[in-house]
Design a protein around this motif. Structure first.
Motif, PDB file in Angstrom:
ATOM      1  N   GLU A  32       2.564   1.828  -3.307  1.00 52.28           N
ATOM      2  CA  GLU A  32       1.517   2.371  -4.445  1.00 52.28           C
ATOM      3  C   GLU A  32       1.549   4.039  -4.387  1.00 52.28           C
ATOM      4  O   GLU A  32       1.563   4.475  -5.517  1.00 52.28           O
ATOM      5  CB  GLU A  32       0.142   2.156  -3.863  1.00 52.28           C
ATOM      6  CG  GLU A  32      -0.287   0.686  -4.017  1.00 52.28           C
ATOM      7  CD  GLU A  32      -0.442   0.079  -5.426  1.00 52.28           C
ATOM      8  OE1 GLU A  32      -0.773  -1.024  -5.517  1.00 52.28           O
ATOM      9  OE2 GLU A  32      -0.550   1.111  -6.357  1.00 52.28           O
ATOM     10  N   GLN A  33       2.133   4.410  -3.229  1.00 58.46           N
ATOM     11  CA  GLN A  33       2.078   5.968  -3.112  1.00 58.46           C
ATOM     12  C   GLN A  33       3.302   6.536  -3.855  1.00 58.46           C
ATOM     13  O   GLN A  33       3.425   7.658  -4.112  1.00 58.46           O
ATOM     14  CB  GLN A  33       1.983   6.435  -1.719  1.00 58.46           C
ATOM     15  CG  GLN A  33       0.818   6.109  -0.826  1.00 58.46           C
ATOM     16  CD  GLN A  33      -0.480   6.422  -1.263  1.00 58.46           C
ATOM     17  OE1 GLN A  33      -0.308   7.947  -1.883  1.00 58.46           O
ATOM     18  NE2 GLN A  33      -1.473   6.242  -1.072  1.00 58.46           N
ATOM     19  N   ARG A  61       7.307  12.269  -7.944  1.00 57.75           N
ATOM     20  CA  ARG A  61       6.707  13.533  -7.552  1.00 57.75           C
ATOM     21  C   ARG A  61       7.857  14.788  -7.404  1.00 57.75           C
ATOM     22  O   ARG A  61       7.240  15.954  -7.590  1.00 57.75           O
ATOM     23  CB  ARG A  61       6.200  13.353  -6.067  1.00 57.75           C
ATOM     24  CG  ARG A  61       4.920  12.448  -5.910  1.00 57.75           C
ATOM     25  CD  ARG A  61       4.055  12.882  -4.430  1.00 57.75           C
ATOM     26  NE  ARG A  61       2.945  11.893  -4.459  1.00 57.75           N
ATOM     27  CZ  ARG A  61       2.932  10.944  -3.264  1.00 57.75           C
ATOM     28  NH1 ARG A  61       4.095  10.933  -2.561  1.00 57.75           N
ATOM     29  NH2 ARG A  61       1.982  10.031  -3.283  1.00 57.75           N
ATOM     30  N   GLN A  76      11.579  10.910   2.377  1.00 56.79           N
ATOM     31  CA  GLN A  76      10.503  11.323   3.488  1.00 56.79           C
ATOM     32  C   GLN A  76      10.988  11.489   4.743  1.00 56.79           C
ATOM     33  O   GLN A  76      10.692  12.257   5.266  1.00 56.79           O
ATOM     34  CB  GLN A  76       9.496  10.203   3.334  1.00 56.79           C
ATOM     35  CG  GLN A  76       8.782   9.988   1.954  1.00 56.79           C
ATOM     36  CD  GLN A  76       7.694  10.898   1.951  1.00 56.79           C
ATOM     37  OE1 GLN A  76       7.967  12.191   1.463  1.00 56.79           O
ATOM     38  NE2 GLN A  76       6.557  10.835   2.406  1.00 56.79           N
ATOM     39  N   ASN A  77      12.039  10.640   4.830  1.00 50.22           N
ATOM     40  CA  ASN A  77      12.951  10.795   6.108  1.00 50.22           C
ATOM     41  C   ASN A  77      13.632  12.100   6.247  1.00 50.22           C
ATOM     42  O   ASN A  77      13.684  12.777   7.267  1.00 50.22           O
ATOM     43  CB  ASN A  77      13.973   9.577   6.370  1.00 50.22           C
ATOM     44  CG  ASN A  77      13.126   8.165   6.652  1.00 50.22           C
ATOM     45  OD1 ASN A  77      12.122   8.148   6.916  1.00 50.22           O
ATOM     46  ND2 ASN A  77      14.121   7.412   6.372  1.00 50.22           N
ATOM     47  N   GLY A 133       0.829  -1.317   0.054  1.00 49.59           N
ATOM     48  CA  GLY A 133       0.124  -0.128   0.159  1.00 49.59           C
ATOM     49  C   GLY A 133       1.098   1.181   0.166  1.00 49.59           C
ATOM     50  O   GLY A 133       0.512   2.040  -0.720  1.00 49.59           O
ATOM     51  N   LEU A 134       2.050   1.166   0.746  1.00 48.14           N
ATOM     52  CA  LEU A 134       2.862   2.461   1.028  1.00 48.14           C
ATOM     53  C   LEU A 134       3.460   2.483  -0.530  1.00 48.14           C
ATOM     54  O   LEU A 134       3.480   3.576  -0.885  1.00 48.14           O
ATOM     55  CB  LEU A 134       3.948   2.135   1.946  1.00 48.14           C
ATOM     56  CG  LEU A 134       5.017   3.219   2.026  1.00 48.14           C
ATOM     57  CD1 LEU A 134       4.427   4.549   2.694  1.00 48.14           C
ATOM     58  CD2 LEU A 134       6.314   2.591   2.766  1.00 48.14           C
ATOM     59  N   ARG A 180      13.030  14.796   4.783  1.00 47.82           N
ATOM     60  CA  ARG A 180      11.724  15.875   4.893  1.00 47.82           C
ATOM     61  C   ARG A 180      11.528  16.229   6.414  1.00 47.82           C
ATOM     62  O   ARG A 180      11.277  17.391   6.931  1.00 47.82           O
ATOM     63  CB  ARG A 180      10.617  15.557   3.944  1.00 47.82           C
ATOM     64  CG  ARG A 180      10.023  16.738   3.496  1.00 47.82           C
ATOM     65  CD  ARG A 180       8.727  16.486   2.542  1.00 47.82           C
ATOM     66  NE  ARG A 180       8.943  16.404   1.200  1.00 47.82           N
ATOM     67  CZ  ARG A 180       9.137  17.475   0.376  1.00 47.82           C
ATOM     68  NH1 ARG A 180       9.028  18.393   1.159  1.00 47.82           N
ATOM     69  NH2 ARG A 180       9.170  17.401  -0.930  1.00 47.82           N
ATOM     70  N   PHE A 181      11.481  14.930   7.007  1.00 47.21           N
ATOM     71  CA  PHE A 181      11.007  15.079   8.554  1.00 47.21           C
ATOM     72  C   PHE A 181      12.194  15.748   9.159  1.00 47.21           C
ATOM     73  O   PHE A 181      11.938  16.649   9.862  1.00 47.21           O
ATOM     74  CB  PHE A 181      11.175  13.693   9.082  1.00 47.21           C
ATOM     75  CG  PHE A 181      10.805  13.563  10.552  1.00 47.21           C
ATOM     76  CD1 PHE A 181       9.584  13.800  11.230  1.00 47.21           C
ATOM     77  CD2 PHE A 181      11.871  13.308  11.455  1.00 47.21           C
ATOM     78  CE1 PHE A 181       9.297  13.770  12.456  1.00 47.21           C
ATOM     79  CE2 PHE A 181      11.448  13.270  12.747  1.00 47.21           C
ATOM     80  CZ  PHE A 181      10.131  13.542  13.218  1.00 47.21           C
TER      81      PHE A 181
END
Lengths: 85, 680
Positions: free
Chosen positions: B430-431, B436, B448-449, B427-428, B451-452
Motif C-alpha cells: 500500500e505504501q 515517490r 529502500q535497501n 500493507g507494505l 537507501r539503507f
C-alpha cells in the motif's frame, strides 16, 4: 522501559537508526527510507509477540504502521481494547 | 579479447612515454595475455594487450588503415564483421587481414562516427587520426566492454600544456601514470550503494569517468567532446503478427545471434546455469556447432543456492560435455579480494566471486570464449521486479483477493513473501503503490535497501538525485510505461554496472576468457521490445521465450520458476573470518576509508556479527558486502596495498609491436594522398 520506549528500541535495533533531532516519533519511516520489506515484517512480528497481539488482515491494510507514533498509538488501542473485554 | 590504454599528455617527458605505456598495459595484461603493442606520437600514446580470437596471425595491434592516417587500438568483437567487410569491399576498401579490428578501422575511415550504429558487437575502441590530431573513443551500445577515462582539464593543447587525458579498459591501468592517485568519491559511493551500481558515466573514484554505453568521445584541441550514437529503444512499434509468428521471430533472431557469436578461430564454450536463458543458448550452440559443445557451471555446497541438478538435466538432454566446479564459502572468502580487484567497484553481493573461479576453470580447460545468458531477463521481462512493477502500478484497480494472489507469486525464493506474511506485505505494498521518487517508481521498494546502504556515508546527500536527473534528461523516458521504465533502469544500471561487468566481463577477463551474450543483440532486444506483453500479461515470466523453445528443451527448464543466481553473502565472512575482515572489525581500519561514517559502519558490522545468519536482512547483507568490498578497494587502489597477483613490474611483460612516430613528420601534415574520410 515503557511501551513506547520498547517499540522505539525495536525500531532502532531493526533499522540501525536512532531517534534524535532528525528522526522523530512522527517521522514517516517509509518516506525516509528506513523501512524495507523484510524489516517491516520482522518489526510487526516482534510487536505482535511482545504485546501478545494478533493483528487482523484488515488492520494490516490501514496505513497505520508508518511511524513510531502510529505504531505506538495502534498498540495502545489494541491493548485497551483487549483489557477492556 | 583485449585491453586498451593510452593518454594524451603533452607534458609527459618523451623518454618516459614508452615505460608508462608499457606499465599501463602490464596492469591489464590479464585481459590480453597473448601479445601487446603500442603506438606513440608526439604527446600521445595508446596500446593494446591482446587475446587473439579471430585472425590469430595478422590481427596485431595497433593497426593502421592502408593510408596510415588512422590508427586503432581495439578491444572486443564485431560479430557482423563479415557482412560489413563485404559492404566495405563493395565501396572499394581493401583489406589486409581477416580481423574485425580492421573492419572497425575501415568502417571508421569510410563513414566516421556514422559507422557506430552499424556495429553489432561488444567493443571499446580508440582511434587516432594522424591528420587532424584527434583521438576518438567509442563503446558498444549495451556497455559490454569497459572504457574509463580521466580528463584533466584541457589536455595541454591550449595554453599551459600540463593537462592530461587518460583512458583504459580498466581503471587499475591509471596507477602507472605519473602523478595519478586514486581517491574514493563519497558522493558516487552513496549513489552506487543506493542504485546498486555506478551510473553509466560514473565510477566510485574521483576524476575517473566511464564512457557510457552507446557513446563516443572526441578529444580534439585539448577538449573532450562527448556524443551519443545509440539510444536504448524500448518504445518500438508493437509486433503485428500472430503469437506463433512472434515466437518464430524470437527463435530466428536468437539463432542468428548465436551463429554470429560462434564466429571464432577458437573453441566456444557455454556457461550453463540451468535456467531458461542459458539453456536456450546451449541448445542453439549445440544446433550450430559442428563439434561437441562444452558447458561449464558453478555448484554450491549450500542447497539453497545450488542449481546443479537443473544443469545436469539440461546438459544431458542436449548432449554437452559438462563440467562444473563446486564453490564453498571458504572459496568465496579466499577469492574475494582478487575478485574485487578485478571488479574495481563496490559490490552488493558476493555472487561475482564464483564467476571469477568459473572463468579460471574454463581457461584451464582451454576455453577462450564463452557464451552466456545475460540480457534475457532485461529484454524479455524475466525479473520479479517487472511483475512487482505491474502489480504496484495496477494496485488501485485490483481487488484484495487479486492483490493477495499476485503478491504470492512475486518472490517465491524469499520467505518473508510467504503465505504467513501475505497480509502484512499487502500493507507494505500500500505504501508503495504511488510514485515517490520521480521516474523511479518501479525500483522504489528495492531502493529502500539501497537507501539503507547509503547511510554508510558520512554525508547524507539524496543518493537518488543523480539517477533522477539522468532519467529526467533522457528524451522519451517520461512517456514510457512503468514496466519499460523499469527495463530502462535495468539496462542502464544493474545490467552494465554489475551483471555484465563485476559478475561478467571483469571476472571472465581476469583469466583471459571472453564472454559473449546472444540475448544482447540489437535484433533480439528489438524483437523482445515489440512482443513483450503483446500476447501475455507478464505474470508468467518470459512467456514468449518459453513458447519459442517449447519441445526443444527439457520440460523442467520451461516450467520451473526463475531461480535468481545467488551466493551466500555476509554469512561467508562471518564463518570464514578471513584476515581482511579486520578492515571492518578494527575501528582504526574503518577510519581509513574516505567518506565512510565509522559510527554507522561499526553498528552494522556489530549487528551482522551478532545476528544468526537467517535473521540477517537483505538490506543488511548488501550493506555489509558493500562495506567490505569498499574497504578492500580502498586498501588496493587508494592505499596501494595488498594488490593481488600481477606484479606492477613490466619486466616479464613482452611488447611485440611498437610504432613510434614521434618527431617523425615535423610540421608536414601526414596525410599523403589520403582519400577523404566521409562523415568526419
Amino acid at each position: 522501559m515503557d511501551r513506547k520506549q520498547y517499540i522505539q528500541r525495536l525500531i532502532e535495533d531493526q533499522f540501525l537508526v536512532e531517534f534524535d533531532g532528525e528522526l522523530t516519533p512522527e517521522t514517516d519511516l517509509f518516506k525516509t527510507g528506513v523501512m524495507d520489506s523484510f524489516g517491516y515484517i520482522q518489526l510487526l512480528t516482534a510487536v505482535e509477540r511482545e504485546f501478545s497481539l494478533q493483528l487482523t488482515d484488515e488492520e494490516f491494510l490501514r496505513n497505520i504502521f508508518s511511524s513510531l507514533e502510529a505504531i505506538d498509538a495502534f498498540v495502545a488501542n489494541k491493548l485497551a481494547e483487549r483489557d477492556g473485554h | 579479447m583485449c585491453g586498451i590504454a593510452g593518454f594524451v599528455a603533452p607534458s609527459l617527458h618523451d623518454g618516459e612515454t614508452p615505460e608508462v605505456m608499457t606499465s599501463m598495459l602490464s596492469l591489464i595484461r590479464h585481459r590480453g595475455p597473448d601479445e601487446a603493442g603500442y603506438y606513440l606520437d608526439d604527446g600521445i600514446a595508446m596500446g593494446t594487450a591482446r587475446l587473439s580470437i579471430v585472425d590469430l596471425a595478422l590481427g596485431a595491434q595497433p593497426m593502421a588503415d592502408p593510408t596510415d592516417r588512422y590508427w586503432i587500438c581495439f578491444n572486443g568483437e564485431l560479430y557482423n564483421h563479415i557482412e560489413l567487410r563485404e559492404e566495405l569491399r563493395g565501396l572499394g576498401r581493401r583489406f589486409r587481414t581477416r580481423s574485425d579490428t580492421e573492419v572497425f578501422l575501415q568502417a571508421w575511415a569510410q563513414w566516421g562516427p556514422a559507422c557506430l550504429p552499424r556495429f553489432n558487437g561488444a567493443f571499446a575502441a580508440a582511434i587516432r587520426d594522424v591528420r587532424s590530431g584527434d583521438l576518438f573513443l567509442a563503446r558498444d551500445r549495451y556497455g559490454k566492454r569497459p572504457l574509463f577515462y580521466v580528463d584533466r582539464e584541457g589536455c595541454g593543447a591550449q595554453g599551459a600544456g600540463n593537462g592530461e587525458f587518460l583512458f583504459a579498459s580498466e581503471m587499475k591501468a591509471f596507477r602507472a601514470f605519473p602523478g595519478f592517485r586514486f581517491e574514493l568519491d563519497p558522493h558516487e559511493l552513496a549513489s552506487t550503494f543506493a542504485v546498486w551500481t555506478p551510473l553509466p558515466d560514473r565510477t566510485p573514484f574521483k576524476h575517473i569517468h566511464q564512457l557510457p554505453m552507446g557513446c563516443y568521445l572526441t578529444v580534439r584541441d585539448g577538449r573532450a567532446v562527448p556524443g551519443n550514437y545509440a539510444e536504448l529503444e524500448l518504445d518500438v512499434p508493437p509486433f503485428t503478427g500472430s503469437e506463433r509468428e512472434a515466437a518464430a521471430l524470437v527463435r530466428d533472431a536468437l539463432r542468428e545471434s548465436v551463429e554470429m557469436r560462434l564466429r571464432s578461430d577458437v573453441e566456444v564454450g557455454v556457461y550453463l546455469s540451468g535456467g531458461l536463458d542459458s539453456s536456450i543458448v546451449t541448445k542453439l550452440t549445440t544446433d550450430l556447432s559442428p563439434h561437441e559443445v562444452r558447458t561449464f557451471s558453478v555448484e554450491f555446497d549450500d542447497a539453497v543456492f545450488d542449481e546443479s541438478s537443473s544443469q545436469q538435466v539440461v546438459a544431458s538432454h542436449l548432449g554437452t560435455r559438462h563440467s562444473s566446479i563446486a564453490v564453498s564459502g571458504a572459496d568465496i572468502a579466499a577469492n574475494f579480494r582478487p575478485a574485487v580487484y578485478h571488479a574495481e567497484v563496490p559490490a552488493f553481493r558476493s555472487a561475482f566471486v564464483p564467476m571469477f573461479l568459473l572463468s579460471r576453470h574454463a581457461r584451464d580447460a582451454g576455453i577462450k570464449v564463452i557464451l552466456s545468458g545475460e540480457g534475457a531477463d532485461e529484454a524479455f521481462l524475466g525479473y520479479s521486479l517487472f511483475r512487482e512493477t505491474l502489480l504496484r502500478a495496477s494496485w488501485s484497480e485490483l481487488s484484495d483477493d487479486e492483490r493477495m494472489a499476485r503478491l504470492g507469486s512475486l518472490h517465491p525464493e524469499l520467505s518473508h513473501f510467504g503465505p504467513a506474511n501475505r497480509a502484512r506485505m499487502k500493507g507494505l505494498f500500500e505504501q508503495f503503490a504511488v510514485e515517490r521518487l520521480p521516474g523511479l517508481f518501479s525500483h522504489e521498494l528495492r531502493y529502500q535497501n539501497g537507501r539503507f546502504a547509503a547511510r554508510l556515508l558520512k554525508r547524507h546527500d539524496e543518493p537518488f538525485a543523480d539517477l533522477m536527473a539522468l532519467t529526467d534528461a533522457t528524451p522519451g523516458y517520461a512517456a514510457l510505461s512503468p514496466v519499460r521504465k523499469a527495463q530502462w533502469l535495468e539496462f542502464k544500471t544493474l545490467l552494465p554496472g554489475y551483471l555484465l561487468s563485476t559478475q561478467g566481463e571483469r571476472m571472465s577477463l581476469a583469466h583471459g576468457v571472453e564472454n559473449r551474450c546472444p540475448f544482447l543483440d540489437p535484433a533480439v532486444v528489438r524483437a523482445a521490445a515489440s512482443i513483450n506483453l503483446r500476447f501475455d500479461d507478464g505474470l508468467d515470466e518470459k512467456a514468449i521465450l518459453k513458447k519459442a523453445f517449447r519441445g526443444e528443451l527439457p520440460e523442467s527448464s520451461l516450467t520451473r520458476r526463475k531461480q535468481p543466481y545467488r551466493a551466500p553473502g555476509a554469512a561467508v565472512f562471518k564463518q570464514q573470518q578471513p584476515d581482511y575482515l579486520e578492515l571492518l572489525l578494527s575501528a582504526t581500519e574503518l577510519e581509513k576509508i574516505g567518506g565512510i561514517d565509522p559510527v554507522f559502519a561499526r553498528k552494522l558490522v556489530k549487528k551482522i556479527m551478532a545476528t544468526p545468519t537467517d535473521e540477517i536482512s537483505t538490506k543488511e547483507d548488501q550493506a555489509f558486502v558493500y562495506l567490505l568490498s569498499t574497504a578492500v578497494l580502498n586498501q588496493q587502489f587508494v592505499l596501494g596495498q595488498e594488490i593481488p597477483g600481477e606484479s606492477t613490474e613490466p619486466a616479464d611483460f613482452k611488447v611485440n609491436t611498437i610504432i613510434d612516430q614521434r618527431n617523425s613528420r615535423g610540421s608536414t601534415p601526414a596525410g599523403r594522398g589520403i582519400p577523404s574520410a566521409g562523415g568526419i
